[in-house]
Design a protein around this motif. Structure first.
Motif, PDB file in Angstrom:
ATOM      1  N   GLY A   1      41.843  43.315  53.363  1.00 61.83           N
ATOM      2  CA  GLY A   1      42.951  42.799  52.567  1.00 61.83           C
ATOM      3  C   GLY A   1      42.989  41.294  52.417  1.00 61.83           C
ATOM      4  O   GLY A   1      44.029  40.738  52.042  1.00 61.83           O
TER       5      GLY A   1
ATOM      6  N   LYS B   1      42.900  37.950  50.689  1.00 65.37           N
ATOM      7  CA  LYS B   1      43.205  37.663  49.285  1.00 65.37           C
ATOM      8  C   LYS B   1      42.449  36.420  48.813  1.00 65.37           C
ATOM      9  O   LYS B   1      42.511  35.371  49.457  1.00 65.37           O
ATOM     10  CB  LYS B   1      44.712  37.464  49.105  1.00 65.37           C
ATOM     11  CG  LYS B   1      45.544  38.625  49.624  1.00 65.37           C
ATOM     12  CD  LYS B   1      47.016  38.439  49.363  1.00 65.37           C
ATOM     13  CE  LYS B   1      47.343  38.686  47.915  1.00 65.37           C
ATOM     14  NZ  LYS B   1      48.807  38.732  47.670  1.00 65.37           N
ATOM     15  N   ARG B   2      41.744  36.559  47.692  1.00 68.16           N
ATOM     16  CA  ARG B   2      41.001  35.439  47.111  1.00 68.16           C
ATOM     17  C   ARG B   2      41.287  35.346  45.613  1.00 68.16           C
ATOM     18  O   ARG B   2      41.596  36.343  44.970  1.00 68.16           O
ATOM     19  CB  ARG B   2      39.491  35.619  47.313  1.00 68.16           C
ATOM     20  CG  ARG B   2      39.015  35.517  48.750  1.00 68.16           C
ATOM     21  CD  ARG B   2      37.489  35.588  48.819  1.00 68.16           C
ATOM     22  NE  ARG B   2      36.998  35.404  50.173  1.00 68.16           N
ATOM     23  CZ  ARG B   2      36.843  36.379  51.052  1.00 68.16           C
ATOM     24  NH1 ARG B   2      37.148  37.625  50.698  1.00 68.16           N
ATOM     25  NH2 ARG B   2      36.391  36.136  52.264  1.00 68.16           N
ATOM     26  N   ASP B   3      41.163  34.150  45.083  1.00 74.65           N
ATOM     27  CA  ASP B   3      41.248  33.973  43.636  1.00 74.65           C
ATOM     28  C   ASP B   3      39.963  34.485  42.993  1.00 74.65           C
ATOM     29  O   ASP B   3      38.863  34.200  43.472  1.00 74.65           O
ATOM     30  CB  ASP B   3      41.429  32.490  43.287  1.00 74.65           C
ATOM     31  CG  ASP B   3      42.832  31.996  43.589  1.00 74.65           C
ATOM     32  OD1 ASP B   3      43.786  32.750  43.348  1.00 74.65           O
ATOM     33  OD2 ASP B   3      42.969  30.852  44.068  1.00 74.65           O
ATOM     34  N   LYS B   4      40.108  35.231  41.913  1.00 76.16           N
ATOM     35  CA  LYS B   4      38.938  35.783  41.233  1.00 76.16           C
ATOM     36  C   LYS B   4      38.378  34.822  40.185  1.00 76.16           C
ATOM     37  O   LYS B   4      37.179  34.797  39.934  1.00 76.16           O
ATOM     38  CB  LYS B   4      39.299  37.117  40.582  1.00 76.16           C
ATOM     39  CG  LYS B   4      39.691  38.194  41.595  1.00 76.16           C
ATOM     40  CD  LYS B   4      40.070  39.497  40.911  1.00 76.16           C
ATOM     41  CE  LYS B   4      40.461  40.555  41.937  1.00 76.16           C
ATOM     42  NZ  LYS B   4      40.872  41.831  41.299  1.00 76.16           N
TER      43      LYS B   4
ATOM     44  N   ARG C   1      45.367  34.959  56.026  1.00 73.89           N
ATOM     45  CA  ARG C   1      44.606  36.068  55.454  1.00 73.89           C
ATOM     46  C   ARG C   1      44.458  35.956  53.939  1.00 73.89           C
ATOM     47  O   ARG C   1      44.703  36.909  53.205  1.00 73.89           O
ATOM     48  CB  ARG C   1      45.263  37.389  55.843  1.00 73.89           C
ATOM     49  CG  ARG C   1      45.417  37.552  57.345  1.00 73.89           C
ATOM     50  CD  ARG C   1      45.814  38.941  57.729  1.00 73.89           C
ATOM     51  NE  ARG C   1      44.779  39.899  57.371  1.00 73.89           N
ATOM     52  CZ  ARG C   1      44.868  41.207  57.626  1.00 73.89           C
ATOM     53  NH1 ARG C   1      45.939  41.682  58.218  1.00 73.89           N
ATOM     54  NH2 ARG C   1      43.898  42.017  57.276  1.00 73.89           N
ATOM     55  N   GLY C   2      44.058  34.786  53.491  1.00 72.01           N
ATOM     56  CA  GLY C   2      43.820  34.632  52.066  1.00 72.01           C
ATOM     57  C   GLY C   2      43.703  33.181  51.639  1.00 72.01           C
ATOM     58  O   GLY C   2      44.173  32.268  52.326  1.00 72.01           O
TER      59      GLY C   2
ATOM     60  N   ASN D   1      44.223  32.591  48.020  1.00 76.80           N
ATOM     61  CA  ASN D   1      44.558  32.864  46.611  1.00 76.80           C
ATOM     62  C   ASN D   1      45.487  31.777  46.066  1.00 76.80           C
ATOM     63  O   ASN D   1      46.648  32.010  45.738  1.00 76.80           O
ATOM     64  CB  ASN D   1      45.195  34.246  46.473  1.00 76.80           C
ATOM     65  CG  ASN D   1      46.394  34.444  47.385  1.00 76.80           C
ATOM     66  OD1 ASN D   1      46.418  33.937  48.509  1.00 76.80           O
ATOM     67  ND2 ASN D   1      47.392  35.174  46.917  1.00 76.80           N
TER      68      ASN D   1
ATOM     69  N   GLU E   1      47.187  32.193  42.386  1.00 80.35           N
ATOM     70  CA  GLU E   1      48.268  33.179  42.329  1.00 80.35           C
ATOM     71  C   GLU E   1      49.544  32.613  42.949  1.00 80.35           C
ATOM     72  O   GLU E   1      50.639  32.743  42.384  1.00 80.35           O
ATOM     73  CB  GLU E   1      47.853  34.453  43.064  1.00 80.35           C
ATOM     74  CG  GLU E   1      48.897  35.559  43.011  1.00 80.35           C
ATOM     75  CD  GLU E   1      48.505  36.778  43.822  1.00 80.35           C
ATOM     76  OE1 GLU E   1      49.185  37.812  43.677  1.00 80.35           O
ATOM     77  OE2 GLU E   1      47.530  36.698  44.600  1.00 80.35           O
TER      78      GLU E   1
ATOM     79  N   VAL F   1      52.882  37.607  48.058  1.00 70.41           N
ATOM     80  CA  VAL F   1      51.988  36.765  47.258  1.00 70.41           C
ATOM     81  C   VAL F   1      51.274  35.765  48.166  1.00 70.41           C
ATOM     82  O   VAL F   1      50.056  35.614  48.123  1.00 70.41           O
ATOM     83  CB  VAL F   1      52.774  36.024  46.155  1.00 70.41           C
ATOM     84  CG1 VAL F   1      51.851  35.088  45.385  1.00 70.41           C
ATOM     85  CG2 VAL F   1      53.420  37.019  45.217  1.00 70.41           C
TER      86      VAL F   1
ATOM     87  N   PRO G   1      49.627  34.819  51.422  1.00 67.16           N
ATOM     88  CA  PRO G   1      49.040  35.633  52.490  1.00 67.16           C
ATOM     89  C   PRO G   1      49.649  35.321  53.847  1.00 67.16           C
ATOM     90  O   PRO G   1      50.000  34.174  54.138  1.00 67.16           O
ATOM     91  CB  PRO G   1      47.550  35.249  52.446  1.00 67.16           C
ATOM     92  CG  PRO G   1      47.506  33.921  51.768  1.00 67.16           C
ATOM     93  CD  PRO G   1      48.649  33.892  50.813  1.00 67.16           C
TER      94      PRO G   1
END
Length: 278
Positions: A21, A23-26, A193-194, A196, A199, A226, A228
């Motif tokens: 899980g 979270k990363r920016d695509k 944990r991310g 992102n 976002e 939103v 992480p």
């Protein structure tokens, strides 16, 4: 507050837990919109054949901190102002992670008790390596190899682990005068944990339009999922207290939210009754 809390005795695989899980920016190509044109030219010239060389070059790109400001307001401000020496450890770690994402490094934020740093996956050595973009330092073993913060935490006393300044021209931090890397500080560690950023920034802008202060915006994005959360690794002795504290904070949050909803309903009802009985 919104963390998975585990203790040493649970013997989990931290890297596997974080991978679930994460979270990363695509669309990291959109990062270019936050970078000064001169910086883009500099980034194109950075070494791409070595993850370690690239990681150190990013530290050089974001510049040296003067510690005059902490908690820069937006993503754009963080990326821009850290190059001017503004920001604290969390700002410099965020800026470093931003560039790492943009340039294709796999990286994550890791915090000690009172200090925020980063780790990146070095494909050449096949392991995580820790560095401190703010103090421009890293931890190395007896052979001089860079280590992850978890490896440092688990290392035996007297095993030859040492703090080393990064090989950069203006790395002037004195590790002997800083208590932030002590074993006591490493008793509890937090991995976010991310990464992102886009976002979170999009949500933050919407909340800014409502006039909400930064702390409230951060809480909203965290509660909504939103922003992480963290994986917290702590000692067996502290594990119970952190879980109890988290439960109490949740309870306070629920009570606070319920009271605000009740107040809103009462005000709405009073206004409605007032309109009926002028």
């Amino acid at each position: 507050m919104f963390s998975e809390i585990v203790s040493d005795h649970q013997r989990i695989n931290v890297n596997e837990w974080l991978a679930r899980g994460f979270k990363r920016d695509k669309q990291t190509d959109l990062y270019a919109g936050y970078v000064h044109p001169n910086s883009l030219e500099m980034l194109e010239k950075l070494p791409k054949d070595s993850d370690r060389a690239l990681a150190l070059a990013i530290v050089d790109v974001i510049g040296h901190a003067d510690g005059s400001v902490c908690g820069l307001e937006t993503l754009g401000a963080t990326v821009f102002d850290t190059r001017r020496g503004k920001g604290c450890c969390s700002d410099y770690s965020k800026s470093w992670l931003f560039y790492a994402n943009y340039l294709g490094l796999t990286a994550r934020e890791v915090s000690l008790f009172n200090h925020t740093t980063v780790e990146y996956w070095d494909r050449q050595s096949g392991r995580w390596q820790w560095l401190d973009p703010y103090n421009r330092a890293e931890m190395v073993d007896a052979q001089g190899q860079a280590m992850s913060l978890l490896s440092v935490r688990n290392a035996d006393f007297g095993s030859g682990v040492s703090i080393k300044l990064l090989p950069l021209a203006d790395a002037k931090f004195d590790p002997d005068q800083y208590a932030g890397y002590s074993r006591t500080q490493m008793g509890t560690m937090l991995w976010r944990r991310g990464t992102n950023f886009l976002e979170v920034e999009a949500w933050d802008r919407r909340l800014q339009a409502w006039g909400l202060p930064k702390k409230v915006r951060q809480l909203v994005t965290l509660v909504s999922g939103v922003q992480p959360g963290w994986l917290m690794l702590t000692t067996h002795a502290d594990h119970f207290y952190y879980k109890l504290l988290r439960s109490l904070l949740w309870l306070v949050g629920v009570v606070w939210a319920s009271l605000n909803v009740l107040l809103f309903v009462c005000m709405w009802q009073c206004q409605k009754n007032g309109m009926r009985n002028p």
